[in-house]
Design a protein around this motif. Sequence first.
Motif, PDB file in Angstrom:
ATOM      1  N   SER A  20       0.890  -1.567   0.399  1.00 25.90           N
ATOM      2  CA  SER A  20      -0.112   0.139   0.501  1.00 25.90           C
ATOM      3  C   SER A  20       1.019   1.169  -0.413  1.00 25.90           C
ATOM      4  CB  SER A  20      -1.229  -0.068   1.127  1.00 25.90           C
ATOM      5  OG  SER A  20      -1.709  -1.126   0.716  1.00 25.90           O
ATOM      6  N   ARG A  23       2.183   1.939  -3.236  1.00 25.84           N
ATOM      7  CA  ARG A  23       1.259   2.483  -4.201  1.00 25.84           C
ATOM      8  C   ARG A  23       1.073   4.087  -3.874  1.00 25.84           C
ATOM      9  NH1 ARG A  23      -1.459  -2.579  -3.602  1.00 25.84           N
ATOM     10  NH2 ARG A  23      -2.638  -0.898  -2.124  1.00 25.84           N
ATOM     11  N   LEU A  24       0.870   4.345  -2.744  1.00 28.38           N
ATOM     12  CA  LEU A  24       1.022   5.845  -2.636  1.00 28.38           C
ATOM     13  C   LEU A  24       2.494   6.172  -3.696  1.00 28.38           C
ATOM     14  CD1 LEU A  24      -0.845   5.760   0.992  1.00 28.38           C
ATOM     15  CD2 LEU A  24      -1.692   6.714  -1.267  1.00 28.38           C
ATOM     16  N   GLY A  28      -0.408   6.772  -6.518  1.00 27.61           N
ATOM     17  CA  GLY A  28      -1.754   5.823  -6.845  1.00 27.61           C
ATOM     18  C   GLY A  28      -2.652   6.428  -5.464  1.00 27.61           C
ATOM     19  N   GLY A  29      -4.251   5.856  -4.946  1.00 27.30           N
ATOM     20  CA  GLY A  29      -4.466   6.557  -3.800  1.00 27.30           C
ATOM     21  C   GLY A  29      -5.769   7.734  -4.551  1.00 27.30           C
ATOM     22  N   THR A  30      -6.775   8.013  -3.335  1.00 26.46           N
ATOM     23  CA  THR A  30      -7.596   9.095  -3.999  1.00 26.46           C
ATOM     24  C   THR A  30      -7.320  10.111  -2.809  1.00 26.46           C
ATOM     25  OG1 THR A  30      -8.275   7.128  -4.780  1.00 26.46           O
ATOM     26  CG2 THR A  30      -9.621   8.965  -3.865  1.00 26.46           C
ATOM     27  N   VAL A  31      -7.280  11.088  -3.101  1.00 21.06           N
ATOM     28  CA  VAL A  31      -7.570  12.437  -1.467  1.00 21.06           C
ATOM     29  C   VAL A  31      -9.425  12.504  -1.750  1.00 21.06           C
ATOM     30  CG1 VAL A  31      -6.929  14.206  -1.882  1.00 21.06           C
ATOM     31  CG2 VAL A  31      -5.170  13.138  -2.912  1.00 21.06           C
ATOM     32  N   ARG A  32      -8.749  12.528  -0.318  1.00 16.92           N
ATOM     33  CA  ARG A  32     -10.485  12.656   0.082  1.00 16.92           C
ATOM     34  C   ARG A  32     -10.345  13.997   1.273  1.00 16.92           C
ATOM     35  NH1 ARG A  32     -13.647   8.313  -1.079  1.00 16.92           N
ATOM     36  NH2 ARG A  32     -12.459   6.643  -2.113  1.00 16.92           N
ATOM     37  N   GLU A  33     -11.568  14.633   1.182  1.00 12.68           N
ATOM     38  CA  GLU A  33     -11.899  15.635   1.847  1.00 12.68           C
ATOM     39  C   GLU A  33     -12.434  15.250   3.106  1.00 12.68           C
ATOM     40  OE1 GLU A  33     -12.350  19.176   2.080  1.00 12.68           O
ATOM     41  OE2 GLU A  33     -11.328  19.005  -0.248  1.00 12.68           O
TER      42      GLU A  33
END
Length: 53
Positions: A20, A23-24, A28-33
């Motif tokens: 993980s 990947r980051l 990779g990954g998703t930015v979220r609030e």
Amino acid sequence: MKETAHLLRSAENTSRLLASIERLEKGGGTVRELVDRDPEPASTKTPEGGTPS
């Protein structure tokens, strides 16, 4: 840090955690609030000038 130490106790979880991180680091990954939640439960709030029930 306790959670990370717990994950590193097993070889399988260590492998997942390291994959993980890799990947980051590669984008990779998703930015979220983050959701700002009310830190005080509603049951402890009091009306103006009132006392908790």
